[in-house]
Design a protein around this motif. Structure first.
Motif, PDB file in Angstrom:
ATOM      1  N   LYS A  95       1.019  -1.206  -0.005  1.00 62.24           N
ATOM      2  CA  LYS A  95      -0.454   0.501   0.115  1.00 62.24           C
ATOM      3  C   LYS A  95       0.783   1.387   0.228  1.00 62.24           C
ATOM      4  N   VAL A  96       0.783   1.704  -1.372  1.00 59.42           N
ATOM      5  CA  VAL A  96       1.410   3.824  -0.870  1.00 59.42           C
ATOM      6  C   VAL A  96       1.230   4.785   0.375  1.00 59.42           C
ATOM      7  N   GLN A  97       1.989   4.838   0.877  1.00 58.11           N
ATOM      8  CA  GLN A  97       2.288   5.557   1.692  1.00 58.11           C
ATOM      9  C   GLN A  97       2.639   7.465   1.966  1.00 58.11           C
ATOM     10  N   HIS A  98       1.706   7.891   2.379  1.00 58.93           N
ATOM     11  CA  HIS A  98       1.495   9.625   1.422  1.00 58.93           C
ATOM     12  C   HIS A  98       2.177  10.022   3.238  1.00 58.93           C
ATOM     13  N   ILE A  99       4.404  10.730   2.730  1.00 55.46           N
ATOM     14  CA  ILE A  99       4.133  11.463   4.097  1.00 55.46           C
ATOM     15  C   ILE A  99       4.954  12.502   4.515  1.00 55.46           C
ATOM     16  N   ARG A 100       4.966  13.520   4.896  1.00 57.60           N
ATOM     17  CA  ARG A 100       4.661  14.938   4.303  1.00 57.60           C
ATOM     18  C   ARG A 100       5.755  15.626   5.559  1.00 57.60           C
ATOM     19  N   GLY A 101       6.382  16.283   5.383  1.00 51.90           N
ATOM     20  CA  GLY A 101       7.498  17.069   5.717  1.00 51.90           C
ATOM     21  C   GLY A 101       8.838  18.022   4.998  1.00 51.90           C
ATOM     22  N   VAL A 102       9.245  18.382   5.921  1.00 50.53           N
ATOM     23  CA  VAL A 102      11.290  18.891   5.238  1.00 50.53           C
ATOM     24  C   VAL A 102      12.278  19.054   4.861  1.00 50.53           C
ATOM     25  N   VAL A 103      11.999  18.747   3.586  1.00 50.19           N
ATOM     26  CA  VAL A 103      13.970  18.127   3.152  1.00 50.19           C
ATOM     27  C   VAL A 103      14.873  18.674   3.435  1.00 50.19           C
ATOM     28  N   SER A 104      15.313  17.521   3.885  1.00 48.46           N
ATOM     29  CA  SER A 104      17.249  17.988   5.158  1.00 48.46           C
ATOM     30  C   SER A 104      17.628  17.886   3.623  1.00 48.46           C
ATOM     31  N   ALA A 105      18.107  16.732   2.658  1.00 51.93           N
ATOM     32  CA  ALA A 105      18.809  16.874   1.678  1.00 51.93           C
ATOM     33  C   ALA A 105      18.452  15.973   0.588  1.00 51.93           C
ATOM     34  N   LEU A 106      18.730  15.915  -0.374  1.00 52.42           N
ATOM     35  CA  LEU A 106      18.410  15.955  -1.744  1.00 52.42           C
ATOM     36  C   LEU A 106      18.979  15.512  -2.878  1.00 52.42           C
ATOM     37  N   ASN A 135      19.475   9.681  -5.777  1.00 53.50           N
ATOM     38  CA  ASN A 135      18.881   8.424  -5.340  1.00 53.50           C
ATOM     39  C   ASN A 135      18.604   8.440  -3.488  1.00 53.50           C
ATOM     40  N   GLN A 136      18.530   9.461  -3.555  1.00 54.44           N
ATOM     41  CA  GLN A 136      17.673   9.587  -2.033  1.00 54.44           C
ATOM     42  C   GLN A 136      17.379  10.883  -1.853  1.00 54.44           C
ATOM     43  N   LEU A 137      16.386  10.723  -0.692  1.00 54.18           N
ATOM     44  CA  LEU A 137      15.820  12.242  -0.406  1.00 54.18           C
ATOM     45  C   LEU A 137      15.443  11.239   1.213  1.00 54.18           C
ATOM     46  N   THR A 138      15.762  13.185   2.400  1.00 58.43           N
ATOM     47  CA  THR A 138      15.898  12.208   3.427  1.00 58.43           C
ATOM     48  C   THR A 138      15.033  13.808   3.717  1.00 58.43           C
ATOM     49  N   LEU A 139      13.949  13.430   4.897  1.00 60.93           N
ATOM     50  CA  LEU A 139      12.979  14.569   5.212  1.00 60.93           C
ATOM     51  C   LEU A 139      12.817  14.777   6.548  1.00 60.93           C
ATOM     52  N   ALA A 194      11.042  18.529 -12.494  1.00 60.05           N
ATOM     53  CA  ALA A 194      12.778  18.233 -12.526  1.00 60.05           C
ATOM     54  C   ALA A 194      12.815  18.165 -10.920  1.00 60.05           C
ATOM     55  N   ARG A 195      13.643  17.130 -10.394  1.00 63.44           N
ATOM     56  CA  ARG A 195      14.324  16.252  -9.091  1.00 63.44           C
ATOM     57  C   ARG A 195      14.972  17.975  -8.731  1.00 63.44           C
ATOM     58  N   THR A 196      15.758  18.734  -9.222  1.00 68.06           N
ATOM     59  CA  THR A 196      16.568  19.002  -9.096  1.00 68.06           C
ATOM     60  C   THR A 196      15.787  21.195  -9.026  1.00 68.06           C
ATOM     61  N   GLN A 197      14.263  20.338  -9.079  1.00 75.01           N
ATOM     62  CA  GLN A 197      13.503  22.636  -8.731  1.00 75.01           C
ATOM     63  C   GLN A 197      13.107  22.286  -7.431  1.00 75.01           C
ATOM     64  N   ILE A 198      13.290  21.203  -7.071  1.00 74.40           N
ATOM     65  CA  ILE A 198      12.663  21.091  -5.511  1.00 74.40           C
ATOM     66  C   ILE A 198      14.484  21.777  -4.258  1.00 74.40           C
ATOM     67  N   PRO A 199      14.313  22.561  -3.909  1.00 72.79           N
ATOM     68  CA  PRO A 199      15.594  22.589  -2.966  1.00 72.79           C
ATOM     69  C   PRO A 199      14.657  22.062  -1.559  1.00 72.79           C
ATOM     70  N   THR A 200      16.044  22.137  -0.312  1.00 75.07           N
ATOM     71  CA  THR A 200      16.469  21.814   1.016  1.00 75.07           C
ATOM     72  C   THR A 200      15.527  22.899   1.114  1.00 75.07           C
ATOM     73  N   GLY A 201      14.859  22.403   2.269  1.00 74.46           N
ATOM     74  CA  GLY A 201      14.587  23.309   3.441  1.00 74.46           C
ATOM     75  C   GLY A 201      12.302  23.105   2.735  1.00 74.46           C
ATOM     76  N   ALA A 202      12.038  22.252   0.985  1.00 69.33           N
ATOM     77  CA  ALA A 202      11.337  22.817   0.680  1.00 69.33           C
ATOM     78  C   ALA A 202      10.318  21.643   1.804  1.00 69.33           C
ATOM     79  N   THR A 203       9.384  21.932   1.422  1.00 72.85           N
ATOM     80  CA  THR A 203       8.246  21.310   2.115  1.00 72.85           C
ATOM     81  C   THR A 203       7.278  20.119   1.077  1.00 72.85           C
ATOM     82  N   VAL A 204       7.381  18.842   1.094  1.00 69.07           N
ATOM     83  CA  VAL A 204       6.950  17.776   0.319  1.00 69.07           C
ATOM     84  C   VAL A 204       6.092  16.154   0.899  1.00 69.07           C
TER      85      VAL A 204
END
Length: 122
Positions: free
Chosen positions: A49-60, A63-67, A93-103
């Motif tokens: 089952k797909v889960q949806h998790i909200r958070g602030v990007v710490s690193a992107l 091959n990895q996203l940390t929030l 594009a992935r590059t359009q998501i900055p560190t500190g963004a809410t995703v």
């Protein structure tokens, strides 16, 4: 058809047994909720089952996203070439998501993220 009837009969008999044994009474101690984390949040859901998790990007990275979640937990998600990135209804594009963004990350436990939705920029 017979399999469905057999399963239904087993469920009914099991429910009656639990009620007769007193397992459904109000004196039962409630189970406390699990702590909020990616693993604990998935323990009560069906696999796949797909889960949806909200958070602030710490690193992107490629091959990895940390929030960091609103609860303060730091979670990491694997990214693949199939991961899609969106802002509203448009692909970005992935590059359009900055560190500190809410995703909001849509992912199946123990698999690469399917979707990263940009909610707001810092």
């Amino acid at each position: 058809m017979n399999v469905q009837k057999t399963i239904k009969a087993i469920v009914v008999v099991g429910t009656i047994s639990l009620v007769a044994a007193g397992c459904g009474t109000s004196s039962a101690t409630p189970i406390p909720p699990a702590p909020h984390s990616a693993v604990a949040a998935t323990s009560h859901r069906k696999p796949g089952k797909v889960q949806h998790i909200r958070g602030v990007v710490s690193a992107l990275t490629t091959n990895q996203l940390t929030l960091k979640t609103p609860a303060g937990k730091v979670l990491s998600f694997a990214l693949s070439t199939k991961t899609k990135y969106r802002q509203k209804k448009s692909l970005i594009a992935r590059t359009q998501i900055p560190t500190g963004a809410t995703v909001i990350v849509g992912a199946v436990p123990q698999h690469a993220a399917r979707l990263v939705r940009l909610v707001s920029k810092p």
